[in-house]
Design an enzyme around this catalytic site. Sequence first.
Site, PDB file in Angstrom:
ATOM      1  N   GLY A  71       0.836  -1.197   0.000  1.00 47.99           N
ATOM      2  CA  GLY A  71       0.000   0.000   0.000  1.00 47.99           C
ATOM      3  C   GLY A  71       0.868   1.243   0.000  1.00 47.99           C
TER       4      GLY A  71
ATOM      5  N   CYS B  59       5.331  -6.179   1.299  1.00 50.98           N
ATOM      6  CA  CYS B  59       5.737  -4.771   1.240  1.00 50.98           C
ATOM      7  C   CYS B  59       5.187  -4.001   2.455  1.00 50.98           C
ATOM      8  CB  CYS B  59       5.286  -4.182  -0.103  1.00 50.98           C
ATOM      9  SG  CYS B  59       6.117  -2.636  -0.495  1.00 50.98           S
ATOM     10  N   TYR B  60       4.195  -3.138   2.268  1.00 55.93           N
ATOM     11  CA  TYR B  60       3.627  -2.425   3.425  1.00 55.93           C
ATOM     12  C   TYR B  60       3.166  -3.437   4.479  1.00 55.93           C
ATOM     13  CZ  TYR B  60       0.593   0.686   6.133  1.00 55.93           C
ATOM     14  OH  TYR B  60       0.007   1.398   7.142  1.00 55.93           O
TER      15      TYR B  60
ATOM     16  N   HIS C   9       7.485  -7.971  -4.338  1.00 61.67           N
ATOM     17  CA  HIS C   9       6.115  -8.332  -4.730  1.00 61.67           C
ATOM     18  C   HIS C   9       6.104  -9.698  -5.426  1.00 61.67           C
ATOM     19  CE1 HIS C   9       3.984  -4.592  -3.787  1.00 61.67           C
ATOM     20  NE2 HIS C   9       5.204  -4.078  -3.882  1.00 61.67           N
TER      21      HIS C   9
ATOM     22  N   ASP D 225     -19.400 -10.619 -20.287  1.00 61.82           N
ATOM     23  CA  ASP D 225     -19.575 -10.582 -18.819  1.00 61.82           C
ATOM     24  C   ASP D 225     -21.043 -10.776 -18.430  1.00 61.82           C
ATOM     25  OD1 ASP D 225     -17.052  -9.661 -19.300  1.00 61.82           O
ATOM     26  OD2 ASP D 225     -17.470  -7.595 -18.745  1.00 61.82           O
TER      27      ASP D 225
END
Length: 511
Positions: free
Chosen positions: A56, A83-84, A170, A227
Amino acid sequence: MKNQESILVLDYGSQYNQLICRRIRELGVYTELLPFDSSITKVLSLQPKGFILSGGPASVYDENAPKLPDWILKQNLPVLGICYGMQLLAEKFNGKVKSSSKREYGPAQIEILNSSPLFQDVKSGSHCWMSHGDEVSKVPPQFHVIARSFSGLISALGHEEKKIYGVQFHPEVSHTPFGKILLKNFLDICGCEFTWNLSSFIEDSIQQIRELTKNEKVICAVSGGVDSTVAALLAAKAIGKNLHSIFVDTGLLRKQEKEEVVSILSKFPMSFHLINGAKIFLEKLKNVKNPEEKRKIIGRTFISLFENRAKPLKARFLIQGTLYPDVIESSQDQNKLSAKIKTHHNVGGLPKTMKLSLIEPLRYLFKDEVREIGKKLGISNKILQRQPFPGPGLAVRILGEINKGQISLLRRADAIVREEVEKTDEITRLWQFFAVLLPIKTVGVMGDKRTYENVAAVRAVHSNDGMTASYARLPWEVLDRISSRIISEVKGINRVVYDITPKPPGTIEWE
Ligand code: XMP
């Protein structure tokens, strides 16, 4: 999901959140992305076997930084912070996080210092992808450093007994080649059984729709695109004749589109309704120039037409084929930490006081996953391969104010683009190809006479999921034919330009 193991990804606003979910699904485990501050009741209802904390944009020491929820460590389940997420865990367990003097962005290599089940089958020296300005500067007591980057920063740490891990890079992006191995290792640590696949998704969705709607009548918004057709067929399998599909002719459709869609959808196993909405959409859009306003008006008009049709049927539910990219671009992913790009008509364009309850079985999926499901449901290739067409239709391809004359100009120019591209092999590689009508006139000369007419732009892009795109290098001959046909066949357009902007920085549609 009933009787379904899951991994829950807590959303701290990273742009790669959806990729984490996608990778977990590819590995065969059901996953949902939840706001970081979700209630424990919601979390436990999903029967999690472990949690992933996303990356984030915040710094853990910011005053309003999103926090680790109280309930998470009490569950005694494995946790992986990315990460965050890693920095949050380090802070929680009394380590230290600080702004780093050696920011790492892009490719990096890591050295594995200590073995850990999280890094099983990952070689020291492996390449990965980083994007961080903060670093863990002091390892929390009881944690060990598993890996450092070649620039010396902590890249992975873990508390093996509690099965709590953090990685600074990541693993979800394709630029971390061992990322999927690492995520699989984490799922093994969680004790996952890898039983989820798109077939189980179909069964679960059918069961859920049945349970939610009981024996009531339900309406479903269909556009003829992949969709909404997939969503409608899932619903038809779940509730049969209680399903009423509704197709709205907005007057903003492409040439021949209404006829084609009606002929395909009226054969599906559900009651089919066609609403002629052209007049009302045009009225509501009169004098409206602002793209966001247009999108919101269109979203609201759709809903009011659906509500009118639902009333005599006494239907309370509306099924839509919303996909994850629609949700994320409208910034309606639940905790709103990501930025709004544009209001998709079927997400952010919905009125706040909507009377119908929404059911969106595809809300967490990407287009290629939906195409796979469509294939399993036996939907024809003709529908599965249709290029995406936005619900607001030609309204977001006529820049500025809209009127009947412009709709007709664009419809004819767009038909030429489609006809010419459809004759080539390019079509199988393209995500979308269409024309846009610009709100400017330029001077030209035709048959020795001066012209002063509109400009059409041609857009053709490659994309995997609509989130990023590159412009297509259409052969010159194709562009030549498109340009000369538009200018000679569409009176009112005297100039054609080709859009060579990738996304980002452009978006695919011009509005
Ligand atoms: P952008 O323009 O945001 O578009 O790069 C990404 C993809 O989404 C489609 N799109 C929409 N689809 N309702 C839809 O159903 C909408 O409001 C909408 N806006 C954009 C667009 O055609 C592209 O495929």
